[in-house]
Write a protein that holds these residues in place. Structure first.
Motif, short mmCIF file in Angstrom:
data_model
loop_
_atom_site.label_atom_id
_atom_site.label_comp_id
_atom_site.label_asym_id
_atom_site.label_seq_id
_atom_site.Cartn_x
_atom_site.Cartn_y
_atom_site.Cartn_z
N ASN A 107 8.59 22.72 68.27
CA ASN A 107 8.10 21.92 69.39
C ASN A 107 7.31 20.71 68.93
O ASN A 107 7.45 19.61 69.50
CB ASN A 107 7.26 22.81 70.32
N LYS B 217 14.98 21.35 77.62
CA LYS B 217 14.53 20.41 76.61
C LYS B 217 13.68 19.36 77.32
O LYS B 217 13.71 19.25 78.56
CB LYS B 217 15.70 19.74 75.87
N ASN C 256 9.83 18.29 67.43
CA ASN C 256 10.60 17.68 68.52
C ASN C 256 9.88 16.45 69.05
O ASN C 256 10.48 15.37 69.25
CB ASN C 256 10.78 18.67 69.67
N LEU D 194 4.99 23.34 75.16
CA LEU D 194 5.68 24.45 74.49
C LEU D 194 6.19 25.40 75.56
O LEU D 194 5.39 25.97 76.31
CB LEU D 194 4.72 25.17 73.52
N ASP E 88 9.99 30.32 70.63
CA ASP E 88 9.51 29.06 71.20
C ASP E 88 10.58 27.98 71.17
O ASP E 88 10.30 26.82 71.48
CB ASP E 88 8.28 28.57 70.43
N ALA E 89 11.78 28.35 70.81
CA ALA E 89 12.93 27.46 70.87
C ALA E 89 14.13 28.29 71.28
O ALA E 89 14.28 29.43 70.84
CB ALA E 89 13.18 26.78 69.53
#
Length: 375
Positions: free
Chosen positions: A201, A300, A204, A315, A110-111
């Motif tokens: 997420n 991003k 972030n 996400l 997920d990143a």
């Protein structure tokens, strides 16, 4: 072998119970194991070679797990000789670690790979690893409060709750968000104990929009210690919230089951999760953030571009894989499977079975180009 629109419909009807009414578009041919040569705005098609055989070993993101199960079933309806093993228990952090060690053909994360991980991937992949978006959803703020099914929370209130600055449901900030007082009761926050892209997420969002409250850095590891129930995996968080009373946590929306999720207040408007609201977020706020490897599609979010129509905690989950494989056969298998995943049909399968939002056609077309260059 080209999969006709009729065959595609049959596959999904049998495997995913997906109705494609209103989604049909012209089928297009493509080389076996590759993406459509000329994807249209109506249909980014993909051809599965039914003669492929072998095993794909992958794992990572638990957010992707429902979609991965559906993708595998739909893919195997055509490519019966390919086994796809996806281990959701690893979480994004474990998935990336296993990929970098050479144990996985691709990681679900997920990143995207950070700078250090990208540098490490060069030893495995020659040019380095690429991040390909495969799944679009949102981080749901889930809760279990006796007698409460409708909850509105601003970003500031969410930050204060998870930073342990607000500790009771009757707090004036929660009352202000909801226009009415909630019953008094201790708040128990639930977070991930493992390295998690879902944590990445959420943090972030908090670090970017609530920096005066959320002073911890964004990252995959939960940074707050104290009265926090830490659980492994998204399923662990969901189960702990469900089993508790006065609990609040976070998870990928597809994994929350029958738990209630808060609507997030942005500019005075409470926005519940919906595929449409997440799509609006992507279209308004997603910007390119390439890791420097040719074909990388990392994104991003510019949270300053959020609107009252967009869900503010999006996400985007990735397939992290090599730009160059040491084994050409494995490259062919991975390109085929991920080619299906990032086709219009693959995205419809995920939307039906995981409640995700289909990625925009422009992203699917870019993924097709990246996959076609993998060797």
């Amino acid at each position: 072998m080209k999969i006709s629109r009729i065959a595609q419909l049959g596959t999904v009807a049998a495997v995913a119970s997906l109705t494609l009414a209103g989604c049909a578009g012209p089928s297009s041919s493509a080389p076996a194991g590759g993406a459509s040569e000329s994807p249209s705005s109506a249909d980014v098609a993909f051809t599965i070679d039914p003669n492929l055989s072998g095993t794909i070993t992958a794992g990572g993101s638990s957010a992707q797990s429902n979609a991965q199960a559906a993708w595998t079933s739909a893919y195997n309806a055509q490519a019966k000789g390919v086994t796809v093993n996806y281990d959701k228990s690893q979480g994004s952090g474990g998935g990336v670690t296993n990929f970098l060690s050479g144990a996985y053909d691709f990681a679900g994360s997920d990143a995207p790979l950070n700078a250090d991980q990208t540098a490490q991937s060069a030893a495995l992949c020659t040019e380095g690893g690429v991040n390909i978006p495969v799944y679009l959803d949102g981080v749901a703020i889930i809760f279990n409060i006796p007698g409460v099914t409708d909850l509105k929370l601003s970003g500031e209130t969410i930050a204060k709750i998870f930073a342990l600055q607000i500790t009771d449901w009757s707090d004036p900030a929660i009352t202000a968000d909801n226009g009415t007082a909630l019953p008094a009761g201790t708040i128990t926050t639930v977070a991930r104990s493992d390295g998690s892209g879902t944590t990445q997420n959420l943090t972030n969002y908090l670090a970017a929009t609530q920096s005066s409250v959320w002073t911890a850095p964004a990252g995959k590891d939960w940074p707050i210690e104290g009265n926090v129930s830490k659980q492994k995996g998204g399923s662990g968080v969901v189960e702990a919230v469900k089993a508790g009373s006065g609990t609040i946590g976070y998870a990928d929306h597809s994994a929350i089951g029958d738990l209630n999720a808060a609507a997030i207040v942005t500019d005075g408007t409470a926005v519940p999760y919906s595929a449409e609201a997440v799509t609006a977020t992507f279209e308004a706020a997603a910007v390119d953030a390439s890791n420097g490897v040719e074909g990388d599609l990392s994104k991003k979010f510019d949270y300053s571009k959020l609107t009252a129509e967009s869900y503010p905690i999006p996400l985007v989950s990735y397939a992290v894989t090599c730009s160059t494989f040491k084994d050409a056969k494995q490259a062919e298998l991975v390109k085929s499977y991920l080619g299906f995943v990032t086709s219009t049909l693959g995205q419809q399968v995920a939307a039906k079975n995981a409640g995700s939002a289909p990625l925009p056609d422009s992203v699917l077309e870019a993924a097709a180009e990246t996959l076609s260059a993998i060797k």
